[in-house]
Scaffold this motif. Structure first.
Motif, PDB file in Angstrom:
ATOM      1  N   LEU A 125      44.156  71.983   3.920  1.00  0.00           N
ATOM      2  CA  LEU A 125      44.256  72.971   3.997  1.00  0.00           C
ATOM      3  C   LEU A 125      43.374  73.151   5.723  1.00  0.00           C
ATOM      4  CD1 LEU A 125      44.051  76.499   3.926  1.00  0.00           C
ATOM      5  CD2 LEU A 125      42.420  76.044   2.251  1.00  0.00           C
ATOM      6  N   ILE A 126      42.125  72.577   5.487  1.00  0.00           N
ATOM      7  CA  ILE A 126      41.040  72.749   6.956  1.00  0.00           C
ATOM      8  C   ILE A 126      41.207  72.035   7.789  1.00  0.00           C
ATOM      9  CG2 ILE A 126      38.837  71.661   7.024  1.00  0.00           C
ATOM     10  CD1 ILE A 126      37.786  71.926   4.154  1.00  0.00           C
ATOM     11  N   LYS A 127      42.342  71.112   7.489  1.00  0.00           N
ATOM     12  CA  LYS A 127      42.520  70.274   9.210  1.00  0.00           C
ATOM     13  C   LYS A 127      43.573  71.506   9.797  1.00  0.00           C
ATOM     14  CE  LYS A 127      46.216  67.349   8.685  1.00  0.00           C
ATOM     15  NZ  LYS A 127      47.271  66.656   8.821  1.00  0.00           N
ATOM     16  N   GLY A 128      44.395  72.119   8.843  1.00  0.00           N
ATOM     17  CA  GLY A 128      45.402  73.063   9.632  1.00  0.00           C
ATOM     18  C   GLY A 128      44.673  74.368  10.503  1.00  0.00           C
ATOM     19  N   ALA A 129      43.347  74.773   9.773  1.00  0.00           N
ATOM     20  CA  ALA A 129      42.839  75.287  10.585  1.00  0.00           C
ATOM     21  C   ALA A 129      42.315  74.964  11.402  1.00  0.00           C
ATOM     22  CB  ALA A 129      41.502  76.051   9.228  1.00  0.00           C
ATOM     23  N   ALA A 130      41.268  74.258  11.834  1.00  0.00           N
ATOM     24  CA  ALA A 130      40.492  73.817  12.894  1.00  0.00           C
ATOM     25  C   ALA A 130      41.606  72.876  13.443  1.00  0.00           C
ATOM     26  CB  ALA A 130      39.953  72.766  12.494  1.00  0.00           C
ATOM     27  N   ASN A 131      43.270  73.132  13.071  1.00  0.00           N
ATOM     28  CA  ASN A 131      43.749  72.827  14.219  1.00  0.00           C
ATOM     29  C   ASN A 131      44.613  74.522  15.323  1.00  0.00           C
ATOM     30  OD1 ASN A 131      43.529  69.508  14.860  1.00  0.00           O
ATOM     31  ND2 ASN A 131      45.207  69.481  13.264  1.00  0.00           N
ATOM     32  N   ALA A 132      44.202  75.169  13.715  1.00  0.00           N
ATOM     33  CA  ALA A 132      44.808  76.501  14.831  1.00  0.00           C
ATOM     34  C   ALA A 132      44.190  77.303  15.412  1.00  0.00           C
ATOM     35  CB  ALA A 132      45.375  76.802  13.405  1.00  0.00           C
ATOM     36  N   PHE A 133      42.856  76.982  14.847  1.00  0.00           N
ATOM     37  CA  PHE A 133      41.931  77.354  15.660  1.00  0.00           C
ATOM     38  C   PHE A 133      41.607  76.822  17.263  1.00  0.00           C
ATOM     39  CE2 PHE A 133      37.914  76.898  17.712  1.00  0.00           C
ATOM     40  CZ  PHE A 133      37.104  78.633  17.762  1.00  0.00           C
ATOM     41  N   LEU A 134      41.521  75.534  17.826  1.00  0.00           N
ATOM     42  CA  LEU A 134      41.808  74.639  18.686  1.00  0.00           C
ATOM     43  C   LEU A 134      43.426  74.937  20.040  1.00  0.00           C
ATOM     44  CD1 LEU A 134      40.431  71.790  17.454  1.00  0.00           C
ATOM     45  CD2 LEU A 134      39.565  72.534  18.925  1.00  0.00           C
ATOM     46  N   ALA A 135      44.311  75.439  18.693  1.00  0.00           N
ATOM     47  CA  ALA A 135      45.218  75.740  19.876  1.00  0.00           C
ATOM     48  C   ALA A 135      45.243  77.141  20.434  1.00  0.00           C
ATOM     49  CB  ALA A 135      46.459  75.847  18.661  1.00  0.00           C
ATOM     50  N   THR A 136      44.346  78.021  19.464  1.00  0.00           N
ATOM     51  CA  THR A 136      44.296  79.334  19.932  1.00  0.00           C
ATOM     52  C   THR A 136      42.831  79.529  20.583  1.00  0.00           C
ATOM     53  OG1 THR A 136      42.987  80.047  18.208  1.00  0.00           O
ATOM     54  CG2 THR A 136      45.612  79.928  18.056  1.00  0.00           C
ATOM     55  N   HIS A 137      42.626  78.858  21.227  1.00  0.00           N
ATOM     56  CA  HIS A 137      40.812  79.027  22.069  1.00  0.00           C
ATOM     57  C   HIS A 137      41.824  77.731  23.106  1.00  0.00           C
ATOM     58  CE1 HIS A 137      40.248  80.875  18.793  1.00  0.00           C
ATOM     59  NE2 HIS A 137      38.830  81.952  19.154  1.00  0.00           N
ATOM     60  N   GLY A 138      41.720  76.750  22.848  1.00  0.00           N
ATOM     61  CA  GLY A 138      41.909  75.621  24.387  1.00  0.00           C
ATOM     62  C   GLY A 138      41.422  74.974  23.933  1.00  0.00           C
ATOM     63  N   PHE A 139      41.406  73.783  25.191  1.00  0.00           N
ATOM     64  CA  PHE A 139      39.648  72.609  25.417  1.00  0.00           C
ATOM     65  C   PHE A 139      39.906  73.391  26.813  1.00  0.00           C
ATOM     66  CE2 PHE A 139      42.999  70.446  21.824  1.00  0.00           C
ATOM     67  CZ  PHE A 139      41.983  70.226  21.696  1.00  0.00           C
TER      68      PHE A 139
END
Length: 73
Positions: free
Chosen positions: A39-53
């Motif tokens: 769950l934590i991994k999925g939330a972190a990936n979703a955050f990075l996907a929506t905020h970009g690098f």
């Protein structure tokens, strides 16, 4: 973060041994069950996907990234 099954102490011991240098600097280690870790991994990936690098390295002169099919001068 490390997800382990109930009663699995070996995984945490191996993780702490492999990452001893990093953990010694004060980096936290969160040990959870596997479902919570996923769950934590999925939330972190979703955050990075929506905020970009950020593109490029702001500490270097060449901060722009070349597009496909172009050459860098």
């Amino acid at each position: 973060m490390l997800g382990t099954e109930d009663g699995d102490t070996r995984s945490e011991a191996v993780f702490r041994c492999v990452y001893a240098d990093i953990l010694a600097t004060g980096s936290p280690l969160i040990v959870t069950d596997i479902a919570t870790a996923e769950l934590i991994k999925g939330a972190a990936n979703a955050f990075l996907a929506t905020h970009g690098f950020p593109r490029g390295d702001p500490c270097r002169d060449d901060v722009t990234q070349p597009r496909l099919g172009t050459t860098r001068r």
